[in-house]
Structure formats: structure tokens, C-alpha cells
Design a protein around this motif. Structure first.
Motif, mmCIF file in Angstrom:
data_model
loop_
_atom_site.group_PDB
_atom_site.id
_atom_site.type_symbol
_atom_site.label_atom_id
_atom_site.label_comp_id
_atom_site.label_asym_id
_atom_site.label_seq_id
_atom_site.Cartn_x
_atom_site.Cartn_y
_atom_site.Cartn_z
ATOM 1 N N ASP A 159 36.366 42.372 31.976
ATOM 2 C CA ASP A 159 37.101 41.109 31.825
ATOM 3 C C ASP A 159 38.185 40.989 32.891
ATOM 4 N N ARG A 160 38.974 42.050 33.027
ATOM 5 C CA ARG A 160 40.081 42.032 33.982
ATOM 6 C C ARG A 160 39.567 41.977 35.418
ATOM 7 N N ALA A 161 38.541 42.767 35.706
ATOM 8 C CA ALA A 161 38.016 42.815 37.073
ATOM 9 C C ALA A 161 37.453 41.470 37.511
ATOM 10 N N MET A 162 36.827 40.752 36.594
ATOM 11 C CA MET A 162 36.205 39.487 36.966
ATOM 12 C C MET A 162 37.221 38.380 37.215
ATOM 13 N N THR A 163 38.463 38.565 36.775
ATOM 14 C CA THR A 163 39.489 37.564 37.096
ATOM 15 C C THR A 163 39.799 37.567 38.590
ATOM 16 N N LEU A 164 39.400 38.628 39.277
ATOM 17 C CA LEU A 164 39.672 38.748 40.708
ATOM 18 C C LEU A 164 38.493 38.319 41.577
ATOM 19 N N ALA A 180 26.482 34.398 42.078
ATOM 20 C CA ALA A 180 26.847 35.781 42.386
ATOM 21 C C ALA A 180 27.825 36.325 41.350
ATOM 22 N N ARG A 181 28.748 35.483 40.925
ATOM 23 C CA ARG A 181 29.718 35.932 39.922
ATOM 24 C C ARG A 181 29.018 36.339 38.629
ATOM 25 N N GLU A 182 28.084 35.512 38.184
ATOM 26 C CA GLU A 182 27.338 35.825 36.963
ATOM 27 C C GLU A 182 26.531 37.109 37.133
ATOM 28 N N ALA A 183 25.959 37.295 38.322
ATOM 29 C CA ALA A 183 25.150 38.488 38.576
ATOM 30 C C ALA A 183 26.007 39.749 38.533
ATOM 31 N N VAL A 184 27.162 39.715 39.179
ATOM 32 C CA VAL A 184 28.051 40.880 39.197
ATOM 33 C C VAL A 184 28.563 41.184 37.794
ATOM 34 N N GLU A 185 28.988 40.143 37.078
ATOM 35 C CA GLU A 185 29.516 40.364 35.733
ATOM 36 C C GLU A 185 28.441 40.903 34.788
ATOM 37 N N THR A 186 27.248 40.329 34.846
ATOM 38 C CA THR A 186 26.156 40.791 33.993
ATOM 39 C C THR A 186 25.815 42.248 34.292
ATOM 40 N N TYR A 187 25.816 42.580 35.567
ATOM 41 C CA TYR A 187 25.526 43.953 35.990
ATOM 42 C C TYR A 187 26.578 44.929 35.456
ATOM 43 N N LEU A 188 27.847 44.577 35.590
ATOM 44 C CA LEU A 188 28.912 45.458 35.112
ATOM 45 C C LEU A 188 28.869 45.622 33.594
ATOM 46 N N ARG A 189 28.559 44.557 32.890
ATOM 47 C CA ARG A 189 28.483 44.655 31.422
ATOM 48 C C ARG A 189 27.262 45.476 30.994
ATOM 49 N N PHE A 190 26.174 45.319 31.721
ATOM 50 C CA PHE A 190 24.994 46.144 31.466
ATOM 51 C C PHE A 190 25.344 47.619 31.646
#
Length: 214
Positions: free
Chosen positions: A203-208, A97-107
Motif C-alpha cells: 500500500d505504502r510503496a504504491m503511493t510512490l 503498468a501500475r496495476e501490473a506492479v501492484e498485482t505482482y507485489l501482492r501476489f
């Protein structure tokens, strides 16, 4: 005998055929929607005039009305066109899920600041510029705004089930947080933020994002 024939160069005697009305045979609906999308994206629903739209779409007003009915129906069609071309699916190929959310936000960071279209998000622009629209249009916009959140929530819930997100994590609350981040990114992009800046926000958001060690 007096010649009463009308000279062939007498313009009053030449019947000028009327111009055909309606859509040209070469009318490309997808191209027209793409052109209209650019106008709505730049000027918003209320700011885009029929003249702006017909000029961008290279059609006359009767053609626009024949193809789409009215401005609001055209706008709804462009929203669907936008959604198809910029999917809000939560990267199902990602393992966690973390990878999915991060990939989505970067997209989204890349899309929001990309070239070839106005900056920011059409749906966010629509939200702030369609205040006088009909209840039907408002309902469609509300639905579109919640789709990304629901997709994200379901992906987080799947992560909890799969074990890559800690048990007890509130999937709804976490989805609210990241969709709020996304909304802020869209506004920053509209205001001129760079792609690099938005990736730094990610980057900052994913630390949370909660992990097993948290």
C-alpha cells in the motif's frame, strides 16, 4: 550313511539377493524436486546436507547422484522448479503498468507468507547461503535475481509507451525501487511478518508510483 545335506534353515546356506541400487521404478522427478526445494528453502544451499535431502526425497545417496549428478546440480534443478511454480511474469493481463506492479507485489506478499512451504523467498535464501558455490551457480542465481527487475522495467516502459506512466519516468530506476521493496518483503517474511503486514508495505510503496497527476 551320514547325512551331509545342509539344513534348509541354516542361514549360512541361504543366498540373500542383493538389494537393487539406483532409483526405484516409481521415482517421481517432480515430487523429488519439490521435496528438495523445501529442504533448500528451509536450510539454504550450504546448510542442507545430503542426508537431509535424501531423507526428504525418500531416496538413497546413489539414487540422488544417479538422478541429479551432485548437490549443486540438484540445487540448480530446484531453482528452475521454483521459478516455474512461482512465476515472475509481470501480470500481462493488467491494463496499466501500475496495476501490473501492484498485482505482482501482492501476489508475492501472499506467496512469501503462504502455508505449505518455508517463509520468504528461495532465491533470497540461496543468495545468502551459497557463498562458497561454484561460479556457475553464482551466475545462475545472479541471472534469476535480475529477471524480476527486467520484467518489471519492461512493463513500466510499456506503460510509458501506452501513456499510463508519465513521459520522462526512469523505468530502470523505478524497477530498482520496487525490486528493492520486494527484497525487503522477502526478508520480513523470513523474520515472521504477516501477510497483512506485507500488503501494508505494498500500500505504502504504491503511493510512490508516478501517475499523470504527479
Amino acid at each position: 550313511m551320514k547325512n551331509t545335506a545342509t539344513p534348509i534353515d541354516d542361514v549360512t546356506a541361504v543366498a540373500i539377493p542383493p538389494k537393487p541400487r539406483g532409483r526405484p521404478r516409481s521415482f517421481d522427478r517432480e515430487a523429488a524436486l519439490d521435496a528438495a526445494m523445501q529442504v533448500f528453502w528451509e536450510k539454504g544451499f550450504e546448510g542442507a546436507s545430503i542426508s537431509d535431502l535424501t531423507s526428504a526425497m525418500n531416496v538413497n545417496p546413489p539414487s540422488l547422484y544417479a538422478a541429479f549428478g551432485d548437490k549443486e546440480t540438484l540445487f540448480l534443478a530446484t531453482i528452475e522448479h521454483y521459478a516455474k511454480s512461482r512465476s515472475d511474469q509481470m501480470c500481462p493481463e493488467q491494463k496499466t503498468a501500475r496495476e501490473a506492479v501492484e498485482t505482482y507485489l501482492r501476489f508475492k506478499a501472499d506467496i512469501l507468507t503462504g502455508a505449505g512451504h518455508p517463509r520468504g523467498c528461495l532465491l533470497m535464501v540461496a543468495f545468502f547461503t551459497a557463498t562458497s558455490a561454484s561460479p556457475k551457480l553464482q551466475a545462475v542465481l545472479a541471472t534469476k535475481r535480475t529477471e524480476a527487475r527486467e520484467n518489471m522495467k519492461e512493463r513500466i516502459k510499456r506503460g510509458i509507451k501506452d501513456g499510463d506512466v508519465p513521459v520522462g519516468t526512469d523505468a530502470s530506476e523505478l524497477a530498482d525501487f520496487y525490486t528493492t521493496i520486494l527484497g525487503g518483503m522477502a526478508q520480513q517474511a523470513r523474520d515472521g511478518a504477516t501477510t497483512r503486514t506485507l500488503h501494508a508495505v505494498v500500500d505504502r510503496a504504491m503511493t510512490l508510483f508516478p501517475s499523470k497527476s504527479n
